[in-house]
Write an enzyme that holds these catalytic residues in place. Structure first.
Site, PDB file in Angstrom:
ATOM      1  CG  ASP A  91      -1.758   1.183   1.431  1.00 13.40           C
ATOM      2  OD1 ASP A  91      -1.777   2.112   0.670  1.00 13.40           O
ATOM      3  OD2 ASP A  91      -2.467   0.887   2.727  1.00 13.40           O
ATOM      4  CG  HIS A 135      -4.426   4.104   3.453  1.00 20.45           C
ATOM      5  ND1 HIS A 135      -4.292   2.930   2.748  1.00 20.45           N
ATOM      6  CD2 HIS A 135      -5.476   4.758   3.400  1.00 20.45           C
ATOM      7  CE1 HIS A 135      -5.559   2.938   2.299  1.00 20.45           C
ATOM      8  NE2 HIS A 135      -6.318   3.989   2.379  1.00 20.45           N
TER       9      HIS A 135
END
Ligand SMILES: [Zn+2]
Ligand SMILES: [Zn+2]
Length: 532
Positions: free
Chosen positions: A173, A346
């Site tokens: 990610d 994130h």
């Protein structure tokens, strides 16, 4: 849209299948799903899901036909998938296979192990895919939350073990690679909310993503502590909070939850509403509440309204409008820029580095981010682990690992499909063009009466317009239309004139050309032919 095929020999699996929400220019398009054509070249044995966010599971109903076997996911992820299925999708329901972290499943040449990671939604996993050519780790979406609300820590041990025994490739990610330091734990927003709960004299109304179960838990716990009742307002938060409670991911102390229809019967200072609409979506709860158009909830000057979500780029204006409406009702508006009421799911640069140093892969493939973020993540990776080679790939790229190493080896068609409605109806370019013309220049309907046998014009044609700007110039244009139509019909052959389909098309083309040439306008022309 986070859809990836991993294949080796005859075995192929699909990892995640997400959606995007359309920008406003895509009129009437509800959903964008990935182009599914490339899937046809594989015999896909399973769909493997990392977590339940829409950008990872939104297209699941659309890809099911392309997948022959089971759909693997954790309990919460699959529960969210199930909410998308129709009641009659019994066959699909039977294909859902629940997995737990550290569990391993074998699919053809692959053995997949699920590893716990933390993110902004419960029950997220990374995948360690054992292939005949080495282990491939796919992180899914993650951050490193060291004090997760549900106590489920990132499985550093296993990641390190895998790293020590050698990993062929890490796919990670990249969303927050441009942020320095650490993203922070989900619990960090507690302080700001505690302050809001301490000071609020009226209702506390919080808009958040329907999947933000951790955020809901924080609010429910504070509500219990401050003697307030919690009402979920809006379809998305109602459904997801119900699913999360049923599966034990959201703990609701007895007596805390009330129905949205009961909000009015409690004193304002005893209520917390958790609603949909954090992005200013016009049909969602908060935007309706903001314009005093909600069945059960209305705002008063003592109330506090909190936007506890990221502003998705493109939604700023809509969100701003909702905030203005709330301010007009006298209520206080709180958002991320004012108080720390939202934290990203994130990982920032240091968290991404930690993942890299644990895994130390031979190859690194940054995923999930804009190209500039992927490029930056690739640079970070080679700084962390000198032996690692980064492969920068874009949507549609095919990465091959073989005796010569890993590289981008091919491209597959990778577009997008526009969907009208949540399940059916692909929106073609033509539909979109019509909608653009309608939105931009309106609609012109010439009504023409034609003799069934003669094909001759029976009456002076009528012209109806909608959304077509009428000024001196366009009025003059409209006055010319009857003679133009008469000419078009006269100029047509008898076959054409007596065939409503053909004459309709001819009138449409002629009128469109007329408007374009004379005014630059492109209204949608929709002839109505009456046969007399
Ligand atoms: Zn996510
Ligand atoms: Zn995502």
């Amino acid at each position: 849209m986070n859809m990836m095929v991993v294949a080796c020999g005859d075995t192929a699996i699909l990892i995640d299948a997400g959606v995007m929400f359309p920008e406003p220019e895509l009129l009437g398009v509800d959903l964008i799903i990935p182009d599914l054509r490339p899937l046809q070249r594989y015999n896909i044995a399973a769909l493997v899901l990392t977590h339940g966010h829409e950008d990872h599971i939104g297209a699941v109903p659309h890809v099911l036909d392309a997948v022959k076997g089971p759909i693997y996911g954790t309990a919460f992820t699959l529960a969210l998938v199930e909410n998308k299925l129709d009641e009659h999708d019994e066959a699909v329901r039977n294909r859902l296979v629940r997995v737990k972290p550290r569990e391993r499943v074998t699919i053809g040449a692959f053995t997949i192990e699920f590893l716990r990671v933390t993110h902004s939604i419960p029950d997220c996993v990374a995948l360690a895919i054992e292939t005949p050519h080495g282990v491939v780790i796919h992180t899914g979406d993650f951050k490193i939350d060291q004090t997760p609300i549900d106590g489920e820590l990132v499985d550093f041990h296993r990641l390190a073990q895998l790293g020590a025994s050698g990993v062929l490739a890490l796919l990670a990610d990249s969303t927050n690679v441009e942020r320095r330091g650490f993203t922070g734990s989900e619990v960090e927003v507690t302080d700001a909310f505690e302050e809001i709960f301490t000071n609020a004299e009226g209702k506390i109304v919080v808009a958040t993503f329907a999947s933000s179960i951790y955020r809901m838990q924080i609010l429910v716990d504070l509500a219990a502590q401050f003697d307030r009742r919690v009402a979920f307002v809006g379809r998305g938060v109602m459904d997801n909070s119900e699913t999360a409670q049923r599966l034990g991911y959201l703990r609701m102390p007895a007596g805390v939850q009330i129905k949205d229809s009961d909000v009015r019967s409690f004193p304002a200072q005893d209520v917390v509403c958790i609603c949909t609409g954090s992005q200013g979506e016009p049909q969602a709860a908060l935007p309706r509440i903001a314009i005093d158009d909600h069945r059960h909830v209305r705002l008063d000057p003592e109330d506090v309204v909190v936007f506890s979500a990221r502003e998705i780029p493109g939604n700023e204006k809509a969100i701003g409008r909702v905030m203005n409406h709330i301010a007009r009702r006298g209520a206080e508006v709180v958002y991320e820029g004012i108080k720390h009421v939202h934290v990203s799911g994130h990982g920032s640069e240091e968290e991404l580095k930690l993942m890299l140093s644990l895994v130390r892969p031979a190859y690194f493939v940054p995923i999930h981010g804009e190209y500039r973020q992927l490029a930056r993540h690739a640079r970070v990776a080679t700084r962390v682990s000198r032996g690692t080679k980064a492969i920068l790939a874009e949507t549609g790229d095919l990465i091959r690992f073989d005796a010569e190493g890993g590289r981008v080896a091919d491209k597959v068609p990778a577009g997008r499909i526009l969907i009208d409605g949540t399940r059916s109806g692909e929106v073609g370019d033509e539909v979109l063009r019509d909608r653009r013309h309608l939105a931009g220049d309106g609609l012109v309907v010439p009504v023409v009466a034609i003799g069934r046998q003669s094909g001759a014009l029976e009456e002076t044609p009528d012209v109806i317009t909608r959304g077509f700007v009428l000024d001196a110039r366009t009025e003059a244009l409209l006055k010319e239309i009857p003679s133009l139509l008469a000419a078009a019909i006269e100029g047509a052959s008898v076959e054409e004139r007596t065939d409503p389909g053909l004459i309709k098309e001819r009138i449409r083309v002629d009128l469109q050309r007329f408007f374009r040439k004379r005014s630059g306008l492109r209204p949608l022309v929709l002839p109505v032919i009456m046969e007399i």
